[in-house]
Design a protein around this motif. Sequence first.
Motif, PDB file in Angstrom:
ATOM      1  N   ASN A 245      13.034   9.048   3.287  1.00 40.49           N
ATOM      2  CA  ASN A 245      13.474  10.642   3.462  1.00 40.49           C
ATOM      3  C   ASN A 245      12.527  11.547   3.407  1.00 40.49           C
ATOM      4  O   ASN A 245      11.258  11.182   3.036  1.00 40.49           O
ATOM      5  CB  ASN A 245      14.446  10.611   2.369  1.00 40.49           C
ATOM      6  CG  ASN A 245      15.829  11.973   2.554  1.00 40.49           C
ATOM      7  OD1 ASN A 245      15.304  12.753   3.750  1.00 40.49           O
ATOM      8  ND2 ASN A 245      16.532  11.882   1.722  1.00 40.49           N
ATOM      9  N   VAL A 249       5.958  17.300   8.514  1.00 40.84           N
ATOM     10  CA  VAL A 249       4.624  17.677   8.904  1.00 40.84           C
ATOM     11  C   VAL A 249       4.872  19.189   9.133  1.00 40.84           C
ATOM     12  O   VAL A 249       5.593  19.904   9.677  1.00 40.84           O
ATOM     13  CB  VAL A 249       4.619  17.142  10.507  1.00 40.84           C
ATOM     14  CG1 VAL A 249       3.268  17.585  11.077  1.00 40.84           C
ATOM     15  CG2 VAL A 249       4.363  15.589  10.238  1.00 40.84           C
ATOM     16  N   LEU A 253       0.751  21.440  12.695  1.00 40.22           N
ATOM     17  CA  LEU A 253       0.557  20.100  13.066  1.00 40.22           C
ATOM     18  C   LEU A 253       1.653  19.353  13.823  1.00 40.22           C
ATOM     19  O   LEU A 253       1.589  18.222  14.196  1.00 40.22           O
ATOM     20  CB  LEU A 253       0.070  19.290  11.902  1.00 40.22           C
ATOM     21  CG  LEU A 253      -1.205  19.674  11.247  1.00 40.22           C
ATOM     22  CD1 LEU A 253      -1.346  18.582   9.935  1.00 40.22           C
ATOM     23  CD2 LEU A 253      -2.417  19.551  12.030  1.00 40.22           C
ATOM     24  N   ALA A 255       3.823  18.009  16.826  1.00 43.10           N
ATOM     25  CA  ALA A 255       3.748  17.434  18.187  1.00 43.10           C
ATOM     26  C   ALA A 255       2.328  16.840  18.548  1.00 43.10           C
ATOM     27  O   ALA A 255       1.654  16.802  19.391  1.00 43.10           O
ATOM     28  CB  ALA A 255       4.160  18.262  19.399  1.00 43.10           C
ATOM     29  N   LEU A 258       1.694  12.815  14.660  1.00 41.85           N
ATOM     30  CA  LEU A 258       1.275  12.398  13.256  1.00 41.85           C
ATOM     31  C   LEU A 258       2.350  11.537  12.622  1.00 41.85           C
ATOM     32  O   LEU A 258       2.095  10.571  11.744  1.00 41.85           O
ATOM     33  CB  LEU A 258       0.903  13.539  12.404  1.00 41.85           C
ATOM     34  CG  LEU A 258       0.453  13.321  10.802  1.00 41.85           C
ATOM     35  CD1 LEU A 258      -0.482  12.483  10.556  1.00 41.85           C
ATOM     36  CD2 LEU A 258       0.374  14.681  10.003  1.00 41.85           C
ATOM     37  N   PRO A 260       4.333   9.053  14.042  1.00 38.01           N
ATOM     38  CA  PRO A 260       4.245   7.805  13.912  1.00 38.01           C
ATOM     39  C   PRO A 260       3.226   6.845  12.999  1.00 38.01           C
ATOM     40  O   PRO A 260       3.476   5.977  12.411  1.00 38.01           O
ATOM     41  CB  PRO A 260       3.630   7.353  15.452  1.00 38.01           C
ATOM     42  CG  PRO A 260       4.143   8.804  16.292  1.00 38.01           C
ATOM     43  CD  PRO A 260       4.042   9.720  15.145  1.00 38.01           C
ATOM     44  N   ILE A 275       9.155  -5.860   1.066  1.00 37.69           N
ATOM     45  CA  ILE A 275      10.341  -5.400   1.547  1.00 37.69           C
ATOM     46  C   ILE A 275      10.338  -4.963   3.012  1.00 37.69           C
ATOM     47  O   ILE A 275       9.274  -4.435   3.715  1.00 37.69           O
ATOM     48  CB  ILE A 275      10.684  -3.977   0.948  1.00 37.69           C
ATOM     49  CG1 ILE A 275      10.852  -4.184  -0.556  1.00 37.69           C
ATOM     50  CG2 ILE A 275      11.813  -3.240   1.573  1.00 37.69           C
ATOM     51  CD1 ILE A 275      12.098  -5.048  -0.947  1.00 37.69           C
ATOM     52  N   GLN A 277      13.148  -4.184   5.363  1.00 36.19           N
ATOM     53  CA  GLN A 277      14.083  -3.155   5.855  1.00 36.19           C
ATOM     54  C   GLN A 277      14.273  -1.958   5.298  1.00 36.19           C
ATOM     55  O   GLN A 277      13.932  -1.641   4.273  1.00 36.19           O
ATOM     56  CB  GLN A 277      15.669  -3.951   5.920  1.00 36.19           C
ATOM     57  CG  GLN A 277      16.004  -5.137   6.814  1.00 36.19           C
ATOM     58  CD  GLN A 277      14.970  -6.320   6.550  1.00 36.19           C
ATOM     59  OE1 GLN A 277      15.019  -6.825   5.412  1.00 36.19           O
ATOM     60  NE2 GLN A 277      14.842  -6.871   7.720  1.00 36.19           N
ATOM     61  N   ALA A 278      14.893  -1.013   6.160  1.00 31.95           N
ATOM     62  CA  ALA A 278      14.826   0.231   5.830  1.00 31.95           C
ATOM     63  C   ALA A 278      16.208   0.838   6.355  1.00 31.95           C
ATOM     64  O   ALA A 278      16.565   0.638   7.240  1.00 31.95           O
ATOM     65  CB  ALA A 278      13.644   1.248   5.920  1.00 31.95           C
ATOM     66  N   THR A 281      18.307   8.280   7.863  1.00 37.88           N
ATOM     67  CA  THR A 281      19.203   9.116   8.455  1.00 37.88           C
ATOM     68  C   THR A 281      18.294  10.383   9.265  1.00 37.88           C
ATOM     69  O   THR A 281      17.381  10.753   8.442  1.00 37.88           O
ATOM     70  CB  THR A 281      20.331  10.037   7.963  1.00 37.88           C
ATOM     71  OG1 THR A 281      19.705  10.711   6.710  1.00 37.88           O
ATOM     72  CG2 THR A 281      21.183   8.811   7.142  1.00 37.88           C
TER      73      THR A 281
END
Length: 538
Positions: A245, A249, A253, A255, A258, A260, A275, A277-278, A281
């Motif tokens: 959550n 950005v 900054l 588009a 950053l 990814p 761990i 899995q996540a 939403t």
Amino acid sequence: MSDIPVQLAELEDSDVASEVEVDNEDESQLDHVILENSTNPEETQGKPKKKKKHHKKKKKVAAEEVVAGPVSSSSVSNGSPSSAKLNSFRDLLEKLALADSLSDPVDKRKSMDQYRFWKTQPVVKFDQPIDDEGPIETKTTDQIPDSPYPLLEEFEWETMDLTNPEISNEIFDLLCNNYVEDADSTFRFKYAPEFLDWAMRIPNYQPEWHVGVRVVATKKLVAYISGIPVNLRLRNNKIAGAEINFLCVHKKLRAKRLTPLMIKEVTRRINKSGIWQALYTAGVVLPKPVSTCRYYHRSLNWPKLHDIGFSPLPAGMTKAKMIARYKLPETTATLGLRLMQRDDIDQVYDLLSAYLAKFELAQEFEKGELLHWLMYTYGLDGKLNQEMDPDRIVWAYVVEDSNGLITDFMSFYRLQSTVISNDKHETLNAAYQFYYASSIALETQSRADSVNIVKLKARLMDLFNDALILAKRLDFDVFNALTLLDNPLFLEELKFGGGDGYLHYYLFNYKAFPINGGYLKDGQLDQKNRSGVAVVML
Ligand code: MYA
């Protein structure tokens, strides 16, 4: 290790500079291109690709939920002349079998190939058939790089120390000025510092999963993403995962790819803890939602909502009629309803656990964790705020019968939004429905039992009518809820109106059959099946 190709930023600085105002001298530092380096952080960077103009698209973000005026949406079906036109147009489209693609928010997506980042990630693709549920890829911690992904030299990663009030305030400032807005930039979420503390510093929180990006020269915090541990159950499978959550950005900054990098860095850190899995939403459509719920809004202070542009006046209505429509009794009606106390936790825990067991996607709380979520305390003395304290974050109420048994409970939390340009009001004060449970739902094995549905509906209507009364007394302007849990049974009856915001639920590195989100393709609430989603995300 990873053989993902190197990708580079595609946006010219001028695109960003022309969109935002400089609000701080330090921020001139931010007009640089950020590299999205998809390689293993321990490998070197690849050659830059040719720069390509990136066309800005109007994004549908999670904050649209905040603005979707209850009246605006319900007026489509209130019999006004324009709504009649709309309805007949929709009928026509339905006949042409086109209506689905208009009403299904998931259809507002790019083609899979255009998700340059997401197409490289272990997530379900839009056209991917699901044969079985389970992890998409399996790795071991020794395959995960030890060092962080490289950033441009002007920027640096920081593990944000949430125990330090100065750092929490920096996160608050970043989000307060740059987090989710509605499509027209009228409202922006304003998560209070105490709220962030509640949401992120849960028992068993992992300091390393709170990742900031700073400008090296000025130390200004310009981006943030957070993860907390969560135990999920998806149908019969248990998933020890993370909940992601507060991805944000700085506007200057945007588009520059950053995001990814931040997602890969938080993934690396979480993977390092074993761990894989996540759950997360978003209001934007990404590959591929496991479920989508719709936001509903119930006006508590209609004149203010109207003043700030949240709720328009429907055709054929007067302001006085709207005020009368949303009027509530002064006092609650449910016998035995009272504020939850700490020693109620055993009963509330049993009740909620049994109720959540009925849903397809649910969180499996530990008792201490639930105590945190429902009875959060803050401040040096660790005391819970008084019921009427305007700084309180979460309210939980129980219904106790004459034998001292807790038969029901419900809760809601405070989340304000800044009203961006309004002379009269600075803040929209919203209550959001949180967890609840009723013993009536436990009387039958199946959620489809029609007699039980009638009883449950009556009970939830009483309970949430009281929630509205309490929220009104606490000076909230609006009460928001999603179509999850058993909400479709009572939302319309309690004068909640469907908004134009949808919340998509996503699983990272887990394929799963879709889960009902509580509304039908024609936009109506699904009272029969309700929703299989029982995770409330903040
Ligand atoms: S949802 C709240 C998100 N925050 C906001 O909406 C706040 C206001 N907006 C911003 O701060 C920026 O616009 C953000 C994008 C940061 C959203 N989730 O850097 P870019 C993809 C995931 O150039 P920007 C929340 O907090 C986009 O499709 N991806 O873009 C849950 C594109 O990829 P692709 C998103 O606009 C977060 C790429 O980013 C989102 O400057 C869950 C472009 O990057 C989004 N909400 O910044 C995160 N929005 O090319 C995933 C855009 O493929 C967690 N993008 O289309 C995954 C699990 C990780 C842990 C796993 C552990 C096992």
